[in-house]
Design a protein around this motif. Structure first.
Motif, PDB file in Angstrom:
ATOM      1  N   SER A 147      30.497 -20.980 -16.497  1.00 55.01           N
ATOM      2  CA  SER A 147      30.902 -22.134 -15.699  1.00 55.01           C
ATOM      3  C   SER A 147      30.500 -23.412 -16.420  1.00 55.01           C
ATOM      4  O   SER A 147      29.800 -23.370 -17.435  1.00 55.01           O
ATOM      5  N   GLY A 148      30.990 -24.529 -15.881  1.00 52.76           N
ATOM      6  CA  GLY A 148      30.662 -25.819 -16.474  1.00 52.76           C
ATOM      7  C   GLY A 148      31.725 -26.285 -17.443  1.00 52.76           C
ATOM      8  O   GLY A 148      32.782 -25.651 -17.580  1.00 52.76           O
ATOM      9  N   PRO A 149      31.469 -27.410 -18.127  1.00 49.80           N
ATOM     10  CA  PRO A 149      32.517 -28.056 -18.928  1.00 49.80           C
ATOM     11  C   PRO A 149      32.807 -27.473 -20.327  1.00 49.80           C
ATOM     12  O   PRO A 149      33.782 -27.894 -20.921  1.00 49.80           O
ATOM     13  N   PRO A 150      32.020 -26.539 -20.882  1.00 48.10           N
ATOM     14  CA  PRO A 150      32.314 -26.126 -22.272  1.00 48.10           C
ATOM     15  C   PRO A 150      33.738 -25.610 -22.448  1.00 48.10           C
ATOM     16  O   PRO A 150      34.205 -24.798 -21.650  1.00 48.10           O
ATOM     17  N   PRO A 151      34.443 -26.093 -23.462  1.00 48.92           N
ATOM     18  CA  PRO A 151      35.852 -25.736 -23.640  1.00 48.92           C
ATOM     19  C   PRO A 151      36.055 -24.368 -24.288  1.00 48.92           C
ATOM     20  O   PRO A 151      37.153 -23.839 -24.256  1.00 48.92           O
ATOM     21  N   ARG A 152      35.023 -23.813 -24.910  1.00 53.97           N
ATOM     22  CA  ARG A 152      35.210 -22.524 -25.602  1.00 53.97           C
ATOM     23  C   ARG A 152      33.864 -21.815 -25.676  1.00 53.97           C
ATOM     24  O   ARG A 152      32.814 -22.444 -25.495  1.00 53.97           O
ATOM     25  N   PRO A 153      33.892 -20.516 -25.953  1.00 48.71           N
ATOM     26  CA  PRO A 153      32.637 -19.763 -26.072  1.00 48.71           C
ATOM     27  C   PRO A 153      31.743 -20.318 -27.175  1.00 48.71           C
ATOM     28  O   PRO A 153      32.198 -21.099 -28.008  1.00 48.71           O
ATOM     29  N   ARG A 179      33.981 -20.967 -35.281  1.00 52.63           N
ATOM     30  CA  ARG A 179      34.244 -21.508 -33.940  1.00 52.63           C
ATOM     31  C   ARG A 179      34.485 -20.396 -32.941  1.00 52.63           C
ATOM     32  O   ARG A 179      35.207 -19.437 -33.213  1.00 52.63           O
ATOM     33  N   GLY A 180      33.856 -20.571 -31.789  1.00 52.23           N
ATOM     34  CA  GLY A 180      34.020 -19.585 -30.731  1.00 52.23           C
ATOM     35  C   GLY A 180      35.443 -19.585 -30.194  1.00 52.23           C
ATOM     36  O   GLY A 180      36.051 -20.642 -30.047  1.00 52.23           O
ATOM     37  N   ARG A 181      36.004 -18.383 -29.948  1.00 58.57           N
ATOM     38  CA  ARG A 181      37.366 -18.295 -29.395  1.00 58.57           C
ATOM     39  C   ARG A 181      37.338 -17.539 -28.095  1.00 58.57           C
ATOM     40  O   ARG A 181      36.661 -16.522 -27.980  1.00 58.57           O
ATOM     41  N   HIS A 233      30.335 -27.933 -25.603  1.00 55.66           N
ATOM     42  CA  HIS A 233      30.843 -29.107 -24.895  1.00 55.66           C
ATOM     43  C   HIS A 233      30.563 -30.364 -25.715  1.00 55.66           C
ATOM     44  O   HIS A 233      31.451 -30.895 -26.389  1.00 55.66           O
ATOM     45  N   LEU A 234      29.309 -30.809 -25.746  1.00 58.22           N
ATOM     46  CA  LEU A 234      28.990 -32.025 -26.513  1.00 58.22           C
ATOM     47  C   LEU A 234      27.846 -31.801 -27.501  1.00 58.22           C
ATOM     48  O   LEU A 234      27.262 -32.754 -28.019  1.00 58.22           O
ATOM     49  N   GLY A 235      27.510 -30.568 -27.747  1.00 58.02           N
ATOM     50  CA  GLY A 235      26.553 -30.291 -28.808  1.00 58.02           C
ATOM     51  C   GLY A 235      25.096 -30.309 -28.400  1.00 58.02           C
ATOM     52  O   GLY A 235      24.217 -30.356 -29.254  1.00 58.02           O
ATOM     53  N   CYS A 236      24.791 -30.262 -27.093  1.00 56.41           N
ATOM     54  CA  CYS A 236      23.387 -30.219 -26.685  1.00 56.41           C
ATOM     55  C   CYS A 236      22.788 -28.853 -27.034  1.00 56.41           C
ATOM     56  O   CYS A 236      23.486 -27.844 -27.010  1.00 56.41           O
ATOM     57  N   PRO A 237      21.496 -28.818 -27.339  1.00 55.89           N
ATOM     58  CA  PRO A 237      20.862 -27.509 -27.510  1.00 55.89           C
ATOM     59  C   PRO A 237      20.735 -26.836 -26.141  1.00 55.89           C
ATOM     60  O   PRO A 237      20.481 -27.499 -25.144  1.00 55.89           O
ATOM     61  N   TYR A 238      20.950 -25.528 -26.152  1.00 54.16           N
ATOM     62  CA  TYR A 238      20.858 -24.798 -24.887  1.00 54.16           C
ATOM     63  C   TYR A 238      19.651 -23.863 -24.953  1.00 54.16           C
ATOM     64  O   TYR A 238      19.022 -23.721 -25.993  1.00 54.16           O
ATOM     65  N   THR A 239      19.361 -23.255 -23.821  1.00 50.75           N
ATOM     66  CA  THR A 239      18.215 -22.339 -23.800  1.00 50.75           C
ATOM     67  C   THR A 239      18.583 -21.077 -23.024  1.00 50.75           C
ATOM     68  O   THR A 239      19.648 -21.000 -22.399  1.00 50.75           O
ATOM     69  N   ILE A 251      25.574 -13.739 -22.177  1.00 44.64           N
ATOM     70  CA  ILE A 251      24.839 -13.322 -23.370  1.00 44.64           C
ATOM     71  C   ILE A 251      25.784 -13.069 -24.552  1.00 44.64           C
ATOM     72  O   ILE A 251      25.389 -13.161 -25.710  1.00 44.64           O
ATOM     73  N   ASP A 252      27.075 -12.772 -24.289  1.00 41.57           N
ATOM     74  CA  ASP A 252      28.026 -12.590 -25.395  1.00 41.57           C
ATOM     75  C   ASP A 252      28.699 -13.913 -25.792  1.00 41.57           C
ATOM     76  O   ASP A 252      29.620 -13.920 -26.592  1.00 41.57           O
ATOM     77  N   GLY A 253      28.259 -15.016 -25.206  1.00 45.51           N
ATOM     78  CA  GLY A 253      28.756 -16.332 -25.611  1.00 45.51           C
ATOM     79  C   GLY A 253      29.918 -16.852 -24.795  1.00 45.51           C
ATOM     80  O   GLY A 253      30.319 -18.003 -24.969  1.00 45.51           O
ATOM     81  N   THR A 254      30.479 -16.050 -23.923  1.00 42.70           N
ATOM     82  CA  THR A 254      31.624 -16.527 -23.134  1.00 42.70           C
ATOM     83  C   THR A 254      31.153 -17.514 -22.068  1.00 42.70           C
ATOM     84  O   THR A 254      30.024 -17.454 -21.605  1.00 42.70           O
TER      85      THR A 254
END
Lengths: 177, 230
Positions: free
Chosen positions: A147-153, A174-176, A110-116, A141-144
């Motif tokens: 929910s939420g605003p992320p536009p891609r895996p 880039r995630g597809r 989405h905007l590049g925040c680190p996730y956990t 866990i496979d990156g898909t």
């Protein structure tokens, strides 16, 4: 002085003029061609084999639990023209079978925040998930995207396994969806 | 193509009337007996043009910092296409320029061309000589290898041996009390900004004087002329 008897249309003066212009042109061209080639070489993408830097070992396969992402920090050495730069990087390594390993870029798409990684919590019906806290981007866990605003895996990092070494290059895929 | 060139040329000519200027520059009368020795000044100027052209491109891949100067020059020499050629041309043209400028000076001296009314051309030439040597001295440091480092150490120490002013001069050149990062940036700025601009301006003045006053008649031609007149 004896006059030239042939009927050449080029006078002595013009002959010298053309000679001087011609020789100057040749010398300038000999100089200009290497300079132009030198100048435009970066745009021709001759790549120098340096794209993504060196393969860097980031983990041993034996350290990575099956079905539970592992966050690793490592130093990526990269050639920058005449400099060798070292950058601190992080990545998430995932394996579901202990054979195939996926390395995720540690930033939310989405905007590049680190996730956990969350084993529990409200965001995925109590199931484990990747959680980006900025705007609650939730990934499986496979990156898909769950929910939420992320536009891609989740984006991946170019990786390979050699022996028991998990290695990466500094190239983000880039995630597809 | 020719029609286009004549068209563009004519368009400019109609507005600026450059023809008299060009013919004053190219069609001027020169004394009998002038030969190849009189081309040494032009040859020096050609090396300057080559040095300016190659230098501009070298500066695009050079880093004037002690950490990276040597590596960036290795990068130019080994990785940039034609980099070793461009650097080689710069190196050899620099050597040739120093040799040519001295040969040019010797020719002027032995032909007594510096005498009345051409003293001003000589004086401008002296400053040009100093600037050329300054360019050679500052450029020699830039590869930042052992040879460069010690040559500059010795060179600046020589400047330091001057009575009273010596230590001031040495520190002024080094940009500090010892050779270091500030020396390299200082020499780089002098080498590619200050000195070339100075040389270009003085060449302008030097050429103006040569064209305005005409080339000096060579000594043996002067004797010949005198005997013919008798």
């Amino acid at each position: 002085m004896r006059r030239s008897t042939n009927n050449s249309s080029v006078s002595r003066r013009n002959f010298l003029k053309y000679s001087v212009v011609g020789i100057t042109g040749v010398i300038s061209a000999v100089l200009a061609v290497p300079l132009v080639r030198y100048f435009i070489s970066p745009a021709l993408g001759s790549a120098e084999g340096a794209e993504g830097g060196e393969w860097t070992v980031i983990a041993r396969t034996t350290e990575i639990p099956v079905g539970k992402p592992l966050r690793v920090e490592y130093e990526q050495r990269k050639k920058d023209s005449w400099m060798l730069t070292t950058r601190r990087k992080a990545a998430w390594i995932v394996t579901q079978d202990g054979q195939n390993f996926t390395v995720f870029d540690p930033h939310c798409t989405h905007l590049g925040c680190p996730y956990t990684w969350m084993e529990t919590g409200d965001w995925n019906k109590g199931q484990p998930h990747f959680h980006s806290p900025c705007h609650n981007g939730i990934f499986a866990i496979d990156g898909t995207v769950i929910s939420g605003p992320p536009p891609r895996p989740l984006d991946r990092v170019m990786s390979k396994v050699e022996g028991d070494a998990v290695m990466v290059k500094d190239v983000v895929i880039r995630g597809r969806a | 193509m020719k029609a286009l060139l004549t068209g563009v040329g004519g368009w400019i000519e109609e507005r600026l009337e450059l023809r008299p200027l060009i013919s004053a520059f190219l069609d001027r009368k020169i004394p009998a007996g002038v030969g190849w020795l009189n081309t040494l000044g032009s040859a020096t100027m050609v090396t300057f043009i080559i040095l300016a052209a190659t230098g501009i491109f070298l500066s695009m891949s050079y880093s004037p910092s002690p950490d990276h100067a040597w590596d960036s020059i290795q990068y130019i020499t080994e990785e940039v296409p034609f980099g070793s050629l461009v650097r080689g041309i710069h190196y050899w043209a620099a050597n040739a320029m120093v040799v040519l400028v001295f040969l040019h000076m010797l020719r002027v001296y032995f032909m007594a061309a510096y005498k009345y009314p051409r003293e001003m051309t000589w004086i401008v030439g002296v400053f040009l000589l100093l600037l050329v040597l300054g360019a050679a001295f500052t450029g020699y440091l830039l590869p930042w290898d052992q040879k460069a480092y010690w040559a500059t150490t010795v060179g600046t120490k020589i400047a330091g041996t001057v009575p009273v002013m010596g230590e001031f001069q040495r520190k002024l050149l080094l940009g500090g009390t010892e050779m270091g990062a500030a020396t390299l940036t200082r020499f780089y700025a002098l080498h590619m900004l200050v000195i070339p601009v100075g040389i270009a301006l003085l060449i302008g003045g030097h050429l103006f004087l040569v064209i305005r006053q005409g080339i000096a008649t060579p000594p043996d031609q002067q004797i010949k002329d005198r005997n013919d007149a008798r």
